[in-house]
Design a protein around this motif. Structure first.
Motif, PDB file in Angstrom:
ATOM      1  N   UNK A 140     -58.378 -35.331  64.905  1.00  0.00           N
ATOM      2  CA  UNK A 140     -59.035 -36.107  65.964  1.00  0.00           C
ATOM      3  C   UNK A 140     -60.496 -35.689  66.121  1.00  0.00           C
ATOM      4  N   UNK A 167     -50.522 -41.391  67.095  1.00  0.00           N
ATOM      5  CA  UNK A 167     -51.116 -41.438  65.745  1.00  0.00           C
ATOM      6  C   UNK A 167     -50.054 -41.709  64.699  1.00  0.00           C
ATOM      7  N   UNK A 222     -59.335 -37.273  48.607  1.00  0.00           N
ATOM      8  CA  UNK A 222     -57.871 -37.292  48.649  1.00  0.00           C
ATOM      9  C   UNK A 222     -57.319 -38.585  48.040  1.00  0.00           C
ATOM     10  N   UNK A 238     -62.395 -34.634  63.808  1.00  0.00           N
ATOM     11  CA  UNK A 238     -63.197 -34.935  62.612  1.00  0.00           C
ATOM     12  C   UNK A 238     -63.369 -36.424  62.391  1.00  0.00           C
ATOM     13  N   UNK A 242     -62.083 -45.917  65.154  1.00  0.00           N
ATOM     14  CA  UNK A 242     -62.712 -46.272  66.433  1.00  0.00           C
ATOM     15  C   UNK A 242     -61.669 -46.423  67.535  1.00  0.00           C
ATOM     16  N   UNK A 243     -60.492 -46.887  67.178  1.00  0.00           N
ATOM     17  CA  UNK A 243     -59.425 -47.004  68.179  1.00  0.00           C
ATOM     18  C   UNK A 243     -58.903 -45.625  68.557  1.00  0.00           C
ATOM     19  N   UNK A 244     -58.641 -44.811  67.543  1.00  0.00           N
ATOM     20  CA  UNK A 244     -58.054 -43.493  67.813  1.00  0.00           C
ATOM     21  C   UNK A 244     -58.984 -42.596  68.635  1.00  0.00           C
ATOM     22  N   UNK A 245     -60.281 -42.756  68.418  1.00  0.00           N
ATOM     23  CA  UNK A 245     -61.235 -41.927  69.156  1.00  0.00           C
ATOM     24  C   UNK A 245     -61.287 -42.276  70.636  1.00  0.00           C
ATOM     25  N   UNK A 270     -56.722 -37.205  54.023  1.00  0.00           N
ATOM     26  CA  UNK A 270     -57.837 -38.118  53.788  1.00  0.00           C
ATOM     27  C   UNK A 270     -58.937 -37.949  54.823  1.00  0.00           C
ATOM     28  N   UNK A 271     -58.576 -37.434  56.002  1.00  0.00           N
ATOM     29  CA  UNK A 271     -59.612 -37.171  57.002  1.00  0.00           C
ATOM     30  C   UNK A 271     -60.397 -35.914  56.619  1.00  0.00           C
ATOM     31  N   UNK A 272     -59.681 -34.932  56.101  1.00  0.00           N
ATOM     32  CA  UNK A 272     -60.332 -33.666  55.742  1.00  0.00           C
ATOM     33  C   UNK A 272     -61.126 -33.754  54.442  1.00  0.00           C
ATOM     34  N   UNK A 273     -60.536 -34.444  53.468  1.00  0.00           N
ATOM     35  CA  UNK A 273     -61.129 -34.426  52.131  1.00  0.00           C
ATOM     36  C   UNK A 273     -61.444 -35.836  51.662  1.00  0.00           C
ATOM     37  N   UNK A 274     -62.658 -36.016  51.225  1.00  0.00           N
ATOM     38  CA  UNK A 274     -63.083 -37.358  50.854  1.00  0.00           C
ATOM     39  C   UNK A 274     -62.403 -37.847  49.589  1.00  0.00           C
ATOM     40  N   UNK A 320     -58.125 -43.123  59.030  1.00  0.00           N
ATOM     41  CA  UNK A 320     -59.570 -43.329  58.893  1.00  0.00           C
ATOM     42  C   UNK A 320     -59.940 -44.761  59.314  1.00  0.00           C
TER      43      UNK A 320
END
Lengths: 244, 256
Positions: free
Chosen positions: B253, B99, B167, B255, B90-93, B161-165, B86
């Motif tokens: 990616x 990853x 987590x 999300x 900005x870098x990963x996008x 943590x990307x899927x669920x706030x 998370x």
């Protein structure tokens, strides 16, 4: 060596928001608002072939799928359906938009991006001066990137990507911050890259720069290819599209 | 394998140094600040328990410190791992970057602090007159097993943590439960019921603490078969977590 997309589609599922999507709800089975998940077809059966040494412009209105297309070419996104091939091309470290690490210095940014591009420390040292010179930032090498102006950050990111380019250069939303001299220098360097048989792909709203640098251009609208061919003709059809 | 590629090692090293600096540890004073946490814990727990739960444990301060440092690495390492994807959104996008390297480097940045804390622990051991024995050569193996464990957990948590706030919140509650059910400030009672015993020994952290304390405090090598068993178990966990990460990585990616 070429980039080939056949029937490539990319669908995004837009969840309502991450805040309403919790593990607690998932485990307790409370999620029954799947209907709220919207899907967006960002790319719709795109066919495209880019040869080595070619320069391609991508134009289209906002939300037409330009960034998604670049991210698929960069290997950041996987297509939902269709086939994407980039045989013999090294896409690791490929960057689409301007990215800086804000919390560290210009110098450290250069070294970190060098490592991302797969360069060794020695190779980065060799390119270091050129990058600083191109970005015109020799006075601030130890300054943290967050204190720089937007134009400076753009110059830095652009200089790093152009000096560390391997097979392909991708540039999304290239603005080149209005500075005529820097813009001219960049165009010259991009044309030089083409002579070196590197592939250049630009996505931009700046039709002038597309016209100047790109052999072929792709016009996207709502994820669909509207036109593809010689830059002049495609720009004309884009202007027509905007006119209606 | 890609992980042994020179370029990949170079990337992970640079990212690790970057994360290490971000954790405010680039400076000497930054390191002092992070030392403050384990030593505050040490002082409090020592004052609370040295006369009760710590009674009968020789060198209780060292016993405590080993547990605190090991637990601290688990807790800080997984928390950094959890946030890693998370935080680099900005870098990963916009950059095609491994990853796994992103998760790995945030854990490794904490690992550096862990190693530094172990050196400080070494100072304590000399100072307290306990001294070292040749058995200490086994300690790096225990440290390695723990590193692999923290990496495994972080790989899965970073995706969740990307899927669920929530987590992160849930993980921290689990960590709190773990803090009290792992023998950090007490020793496992001699006579307990069998189910409780099984619960203790299914916790890999319990095992790792027992190993470290046997090596450092009691100066006798843990049974080789036990160490191998834990090592293999952690390798299996790592393999599973890696597969889960690979399965989820394209989805996250979209999300980010």
């Amino acid at each position: 060596m070429m980039i080939k997309l056949s029937q490539v589609s990319k669908k995004f599922v837009i969840p309502p928001s991450r805040s309403s999507f919790t593990l607690f709800r998932a485990l307790s089975g409370v999620i029954n608002n799947f209907a709220a998940h919207k899907t967006i077809l960002a790319l719709d059966k795109v066919n495209l072939c880019i040869n080595k040494g070619e320069s391609l412009g991508i134009i289209g209105p906002n939300g037409s799928g330009k960034s998604t297309l670049l991210r698929i070419i960069a290997g950041i996104y996987k297509p939902t359906s269709g086939i994407f091939q980039s045989e013999g091309l090294d896409v690791s470290g490929l960057q689409t938009k301007i990215v800086n690490f804000w919390e560290i210095s210009i110098k450290e940014n250069i070294f970190l991006f060098g490592a991302i591009m797969g360069l060794s420390k020695k190779e980065i040292y060799e390119k270091y001066n050129k990058i600083i010179e191109l970005a015109e930032l020799s006075e601030f090498t130890n300054a943290e990137v967050r204190v720089l102006s937007e134009g400076m950050r753009e110059r830095l990111a652009f200089a790093i990507s152009i000096e560390t380019v391997k097979d392909i250069l991708l540039l999304d939303e290239l603005v080149l911050a209005g500075d005529g001299k820097f813009r001219e220098k960049c165009c010259k360097m991009i044309l030089q890259l083409k002579k070196e048989q590197k592939t250049v792909i630009l996505a931009s709203h700046d039709l002038g720069i597309i016209n100047e640098l790109c052999d072929n251009t792709l016009l996207l609208d709502k994820g669909k290819v509207i036109a593809f061919g010689k830059t002049k003709e495609v720009i004309n059809s884009y202007l027509k599209l905007l006119g209606t | 394998m890609k992980i042994f590629d020179r370029k990949y090692i170079n990337l992970v090293r640079e990212l690790t140094l970057f994360n290490f600096k971000l954790r405010d540890q680039g400076t000497f004073l930054g390191f002092i600040w992070t030392l403050l946490h384990p030593f505050l814990m040490l002082t409090i727990l020592f004052m609370l328990f040295s006369k009760r739960l710590g009674r009968g444990i020789e060198h209780y301060e060292i016993y405590l410190l080993i547990g605190i440092i090991q637990w601290n690495f688990l807790s800080a390492g997984t928390n950094e791992g959890l946030k890693s994807i998370i935080n680099s959104r900005s870098v990963l996008r916009n950059v095609n970057i491994s990853r796994i390297a992103v998760v790995l480097s945030s854990v490794l940045a904490v690992f550096i602090s862990f190693l530094l804390e172990l050196f400080v622990l070494g100072g304590f051991i000399v100072f307290s007159g306990l001294g070292f024995s040749p058995v200490i050569v086994l300690l790096p193996f225990v440290v390695l097993i723990q590193l692999l464990l923290v990496i495994s957990i972080s790989l899965v948590l970073s995706c969740l943590n990307v899927y669920f706030k929530d987590a992160g919140h849930i993980w921290n509650i689990l960590l709190k439960i773990g803090f009290f059910t792992t023998p950090i400030f007490y020793s496992i009672p001699m006579f307990i019921s069998k189910p409780k015993m099984v619960a203790y020994f299914l916790n890999p952290m319990t095992q790792l603490m027992i190993f470290a304390r046997q090596i450092i405090l009691f100066k006798n090598p843990p049974a080789l078969i036990n160490m191998l068993f834990v090592f293999v178990a952690v390798l299996i966990i790592l393999a599973l977590c890696y597969l889960i990460f690979k399965k989820l990585e394209d989805g996250i990616m979209e999300r980010l």
